[in-house]
Each structure stands twice: as structure tokens, then as C-alpha cells.
Design an enzyme around this catalytic site. Structure first.
Site, short mmCIF file in Angstrom:
data_model
loop_
_atom_site.label_atom_id
_atom_site.label_comp_id
_atom_site.label_asym_id
_atom_site.label_seq_id
_atom_site.Cartn_x
_atom_site.Cartn_y
_atom_site.Cartn_z
CE LYS A 87 41.58 40.15 45.48
NZ LYS A 87 41.31 39.26 44.33
CD GLU A 126 40.47 34.91 41.18
OE1 GLU A 126 40.06 33.98 40.47
OE2 GLU A 126 40.74 36.05 40.73
CG ASP A 133 44.57 39.38 43.17
OD1 ASP A 133 43.96 38.85 44.12
OD2 ASP A 133 44.00 40.12 42.34
CD GLU A 165 35.16 40.22 40.28
OE1 GLU A 165 36.17 39.86 40.90
OE2 GLU A 165 35.20 40.67 39.12
CG ASP A 172 44.49 38.47 39.25
OD1 ASP A 172 43.53 39.26 39.38
OD2 ASP A 172 44.36 37.23 39.33
CB SER A 173 42.47 43.70 37.46
OG SER A 173 42.91 44.45 38.57
O1 KIV Z 1 42.31 41.88 40.40
C1 KIV Z 1 41.45 42.66 40.83
O2 KIV Z 1 41.43 43.87 40.52
C2 KIV Z 1 40.43 42.14 41.73
C3 KIV Z 1 39.29 43.03 42.08
C4 KIV Z 1 38.36 43.11 40.94
C5 KIV Z 1 38.62 42.62 43.33
O3 KIV Z 1 40.52 41.03 42.15
#
Ligand code: KIV
Length: 272
Positions: free
Chosen positions: A121, A123, A91, A190, A52-53
Site C-alpha cells: 500500500k 500513500e 505499507d 481515510e 505503518d501505524s
Molecule cells: O497504517 C495504517 O494502519 C493504515 C490504516 C489506518 C488504513 O494505513
């Protein structure tokens, strides 16, 4: 330590557990689009994270909170079209799982069904226990994410190193054990102290992938745009830049502008 490694034509969640057992470090990188995913996959990266980055890197938001489930599915679909070898993890974005476990399951199913991704993934630790359980019960592989969890940035207030204090470190260790017990296939840690990350990695049988978590974990993940130096304003200590694409791309594009303006481009050979 031997660097000889088993060849994986297709990386699965089982391969990752095997890599941990064999002491082979796992490489993981983000990708959000077809062209980048093709390069990353061809370079034999084991896991591609549609993170989600993308909210920061692709859309220019300050945080990961604004990205929607539909947008994550769009990015994941593009990545999946490019990938032959890597395991693709997506994510589950902010706002698409926190209300209740049923909502979480619905979102996870949409990601898997509409994009063709291989895993999701999520959180959090104890907070997402019921949601993770539901998703896992549906046969969807789940990766956890502990330590600095960017979706909770407004709770933390800053992006500084997490779990430096005893209470938070203890909770993180318990959360990692919980995620393993639930059946998660891996955990991202992280921005936490390296010693704590190593302790966690040694305490669970599933792979622990670090970002800013030192060298004692089972693998590393970075945002591909950071590794390539396409982003240049983000300079955390954990980041190793392998290129300075911001400058190189800028120079190439400036040269193109000059060539157009001076009528150098296109030349005789570059036209019909
Ligand atoms: O969204 C992302 O890129 C991440 C990584 C920083 C692990 O969760």
C-alpha cells in the site's frame, strides 16, 4: 440485501474485486505480529494490513514517519507466518519510495521478497504515479491510500477530516480515477466526508475501503488495537470499540501482581 456470501479459502486481489461486484463488504484490520495475526486471520478478516501505524501502536512514536523499511519487513514477516486465508498488504514506509520510482520499486521488491507479503500500500495520488506504475509493472499488486495520509501529517498540520473543500475533493476524485487507471487493486480512503467517499466508491470499479469515510464504501478498515480497546487515548468519532482490553488487561495484570505478592501464585497445582 442478501448476506449470503461466497466462501474464500484464500483471499486474493481478484476476490476483493469480486466482492465489490457482488456487493459483499470487505473487512480489513491491521496486525503487526504473529499472535495477533493468527487471531485476526482465524476470525475471517479478508485483508490484513501491516500498517505503518505500527510506528504509533507498537513503537510509541507520535507519527508514522520514523518506522523503517527493515522494521516493516520484520512486522510483515511475523504476520505472514500466521496467515492462512487473508490477503496481506504491507505499507511502504515514509522515506523508502519518495526519492524516485526506482527506489520505490526496490523497496516494494524487498517487502515482497523478504516478507512473503501479497501486496503493498502506498500513500498519495498523482504524486506517486510513476512509482506506482513501476511497482505495478513488476507484477506487484498495489493499493492506494487517499484522504488523510498520515505520512504527510506535517504538511496537513492536523489529523482532522480531509477534502471538505471543493478543490481538495476534486483532486481526490481525480486521484482515485488515476489509481484505478494505473491498475491498483484497491484504495483506502481515510477520514473524508461520507458523501464524497461514496461518490468515489461508485465512480471506480476497484474496491474502496474506508476508515472514517462512512458506510457508502466497499469495506472498512480499523487498527486492531483500537477496535479491541487496547489503546484508550485515541477516540476519533469513526472508531467503534468492541472491547475495553486496556482495562481488562490492566485488571488481570494487577491481579497477577497481587497473587505473586501474597504468595497465592503459584499454588500446589501450578508447580512440579
Ligand atoms: O497504517 C495504517 O494502519 C493504515 C490504516 C489506518 C488504513 O494505513
Amino acid at each position: 440485501m442478501s448476506t449470503a456470501k461466497k466462501e474464500y479459502k484464500r483471499v486474493t486481489v481478484k476476490s476483493l474485486i469480486e466482492m465489490k461486484q457482488n456487493g459483499e463488504k470487505i473487512s480489513m484490520l491491521t496486525a503487526y505480529d504473529y499472535s495477533m495475526a493468527k487471531i485476526v486471520d482465524a476470525a475471517n478478516v479478508d485483508v490484513i494490513l501491516v500498517g505503518d501505524s505500527a510506528s504509533n501502536v507498537m513503537a510509541g512514536h507520535e507519527t508514522t514517519l520514523p518506522i523503517t523499511l527493515d522494521q516493516m519487513i520484520y512486522h510483515a514477516t511475523s504476520v505472514i507466518r500466521a496467515v492462512n486465508r487473508a490477503l496481506v498488504v504491507v505499507d511502504i514506509p515514509f522515506g523508502s519510495y519518495q526519492s524516485d520510482p526506482k527506489e520505490a520499486l526496490r523497496s516494494a521488491i524487498r517487502i515482497m521478497k523478504e516478507s512473503g507479503a501479497h501486496a503493498i500500500k502506498i500513500e498519495g495520488g498523482i504524486e506517486i504515479k510513476e512509482s506506482a506504475k513501476r511497482i505495478l509493472q513488476a507484477g506487484i499488486p498495489v493499493m492506494g491510500h487517499l484522504g488523510l495520509t498520515p505520512q504527510s501529517i506535517y504538511k496537513f498540520g492536523t489529523y482532522t477530516v480531509r477534502a471538505k473543500e471543493e478543490t481538495e475533493a476534486e483532486k481526490l476524485k481525480e486521484d482515485a480515477k488515476l489509481l484505478e487507471k494505473l491498475g491498483c487493486f484497491g484504495i483506502v480512503l481515510e477520514k473524508i466526508p461520507a458523501k464524497l467517499a461514496q461518490e468515489v466508491a461508485e465512480s471506480v470499479s476497484i474496491p474502496v475501503i474506508g476508515i472514517g469515510a462512512g458506510n457508502g464504501v466497499d469495506g472498512q478498515v480499523l487498527v486492531v488495537h483500537d477496535l479491541l480497546g487496547m489503546t484508550h487515548e485515541f477516540n476519533p468519532r469513526f472508531l467503534r470499540r468492541y472491547m475495553n482490553l486496556y482495562e481488562e488487561m490492566g485488571n488481570a495484570i494487577s491481579q497477577y501482581v497481587t497473587d505473586v505478592k501474597t504468595k497465592d501464585f503459584p499454588n500446589e497445582e501450578e508447580q512440579y
